[in-house]
Write a protein that holds these residues in place. Structure first.
Motif: not given
Ligand code: SF4
Ligand code: SF4
Length: 579
Positions: A344-345, A524, A540, A542, A544-545, A553, A558-564
């Motif tokens: 994740p992230g 997120f 994606l 991930c 975490a999803l 989520i 979740c690493a908070g990358c924000g891609l989703c």
């Molecule tokens: S922000 Fe979304 S894509 Fe990024 S780590 Fe969290 S769940 Fe995965």
């Protein structure tokens, strides 16, 4: 003698080098060998140790240190020896000064490599003696013995390990450290400068040395016989010794620790005293072919019954020789395998989300981004060897100039052997495009520094400016953020449509780097009311999803990358703190 310790084979090799008075060590990281140099760096500060840009460089630097008079250790994984093969063959001719031990960590069963080669063949091919320990205590002792053997016979020594020796732990009795004296350096261009006339003169010396090594192998305690029933005599080496012992404790065993050159007289004598011989070894019939040639009238069974693929177990050995059924012939029993995914992230998730949109053919490379070749992503067409993505993209685009072809390579792999391919792209006016995934580390093997990392093995700031390096070749280069999908997509599309060679650097640090992990971003969350269940975010992949009734989520992952959030068409995903 110090207290006994529980050490992995890799840790034991490091300890053996320390006890032997080794003064210099170098390596390019690669599973299963990585922890040898990591242990030296962590525990034996008296050894001058450093990571190299690739295995060839490691061997060349190590050989320089050895000629300067230091006992030297150079370590690599099995495919690394292919990279280092060029100097490896020639230093067999030029000999050593301080002892030189080269570790090849082989991988029967290919857990993390691109092929399953058996590097015992290299010892024979290069006429270099080889030692094969069976456990950690032997890994320590054989390393020490390797340095002594190297100096006595003026030869590099190959210490061949396999995964189970490298990573398996067993009890070790550490000894005392030998004085790490530096041998005197004497000039000798006839011996060391391999112009053809000198090389020709050195070859007979290498053959003479091989005869002397055969004698040493005959009398070596590393080649040991345990006499039991003479119905069967087992010949084996490395970790296969313990599997053979467990499978057939009742039979006599010749255990070969000094396994090249072979102790021919000892083997002939052993085989003459048993009714039939079992050759038990992983992968190639390396010992078997030599024993068959030596003892043509002896009944020998080996690879006619055993698999050449994968690791052996006591059970596969028992079944192979006793003819029971139930286990698939040709394969060792596999543990359940689960397909791995990006963390994740991980910034590679954004990079591949973009590259697969704009490239039809992606030539890939070695690194954790190789996961992109696996289902369900399946967006990497090839993975051949370190650096191959660059030249392959060039070759492909030379033949199909209109095809959207993209080479993808990590930063460490680029420094390892991608940079020469890039020179070729410029030199041959190619229009191919290359993406360098720059996460500032050698992530796959556990975050060893590479020339682009902020600091080197000693913590000295030495980071190379990748953009300036590529630009200096004369190739268009653009740094993009793989976590900023919209902006990067626009730029990437433009570059892919251009008619000249170009490099895109997707720059974002590995999410597992300690300095990144300690500044973890807030997770997120999906607003379930706003979500229309289109599943765009799930693409994606991930971890975490979660694919529930509507996507969720797992915030703890979740690493908070924000891609989703960026791919959601309904703006249903946002940072927890922002709500
Ligand atoms: S922000 Fe979304 S894509 Fe990024 S780590 Fe969290 S769940 Fe995965
Ligand atoms: S992308 Fe957005 S709308 Fe689509 S499933 Fe995911 S959260 Fe729901």
């Amino acid at each position: 003698m110090d207290e006994k310790k529980l050490l992995s084979g890799n840790e034991a090799v490091a300890r053996g080098a320390y006890e032997a008075g080794c003064r210099f060590a170098t390596s390019y990281p690669g599973t299963p060998s990585t922890e040898i140099l990591e242990t030296v760096l962590r525990e034996y500060s008296g050894i001058n140790a450093q990571w190299a840009t690739n295995e060839k460089v490691a061997l060349e630097v190590g050989y320089g240190a050895c000629l300067a008079g230091a006992r030297t250790l150079v370590t690599m994984k099995q495919v690394g020896l292919n990279v280092a093969a060029d100097p490896f063959f020639t230093i067999s001719y030029t000999g050593v000064n301080g002892g030189l031990v080269i570790v090849s960590a082989d991988e029967p069963g290919v857990h993390s490599s691109q092929n399953e080669q058996d590097n015992r063949n290299y010892a024979k091919f290069a006429k270099i003696p080889m030692l094969e320990p069976s456990d950690s205590q032997e890994a320590l002792e054989f390393t020490k013995y390797g340095f002594a053997l190297s100096e006595e016979f003026d030869t590099p020594v190959l210490l061949r390990l396999t995964t189970r020796i490298c990573h398996g732990h067993s009890v070790v009795y550490p000894g005392k450290m030998q004085d790490p004296t530096l041998k005197e350096y004497k000039k000798d261009w006839r011996k060391r400068a391999m112009v053809p006339a000198n090389a020709l003169a050195r070859h007979p010396e290498v053959e003479k040395r091989l005869c002397n090594l055969k004698q040493a192998s005959e009398s070596s305690p590393l080649n040991d016989i345990t006499w039991k029933s003479s119905d069967v005599g087992i010949i084996t080496s490395g970790v296969a010794y313990f599997h053979a012992l467990e499978a057939f404790p009742q039979y006599s065993i010749l255990k070969l620790g000094f396994s090249y050159p072979l102790p021919e007289a000892k083997i002939k004598d052993f085989t003459s005293k048993v009714k039939q011989v079992y050759l038990i070894e992983e992968n190639d019939p390396f010992l078997e072919e030599q024993v068959r040639a030596l003892c043509p009238s002896v009944e020998i069974h080996g690879k006619d019954l055993l698999p050449v693929v994968g690791e052996l177990t006591p059970e596969t050995i028992r079944v192979a020789f006793k003819g029971k059924t139930g286990i698939k012939k040709g394969l060792a029993q596999d543990a359940l395998r689960r397909l791995p995914v990006f963390c994740p992230g991980c910034p590679h998730r954004g990079s591949f989300y973009l590259t697969k949109k704009y490239a039809r053919v992606i030539t890939g490379d070695i690194g954790c981004y190789g996961l992109a070749a696996l289902p369900p992503l399946e967006c990497m067409d090839t993975i051949i060897c370190m650096g191959a993505s660059v030249g392959m993209a060039e070759g492909f685009s030379k033949v199909r100039p209109l095809e959207k072809v993209l080479g993808v390579i990590g930063d460490s792999t680029f420094y390892h052997s991608g940079v020469t391919g890039l020179l070729d792209i410029y030199f041959n006016s190619a229009t191919s495009k290359l993406v360098i995934l720059d996460n500032s580390t050698t992530a796959m093997t556990g975050h060893q520094p590479n020339p682009g990392s902020p600091v080197n093995s000693r913590g000295e700031p030495r980071g190379i400016n990748l953009e300036a390096l590529v630009g200096s070749i004369g190739i268009n280069v653009k740094s993009l953020d793989p976590l900023s999908l919209k902006d990067s997509a626009r730029e990437l599309e433009q570059i892919m449509n251009s008619q000249s060679g170009a490099v895109v650097i997707f720059k974002s640090p590995c999410i597992l780097l300690p300095e990144v992990a300690k500044n973890k971003k807030s997770p997120f969350r999906i607003d379930q009311a706003a979500c229309v269940n289109c599943k765009a975010c799930l693409k994606l992949l991930c971890p975490a999803l979660e694919a529930a009734e509507k996507p969720l989520i797992r915030e703890f992952m979740c690493a908070g990358c924000g891609l989703c959030a960026q791919v959601c068409p309904k703006s249903a995903i946002s940072g927890v703190k922002a709500q």
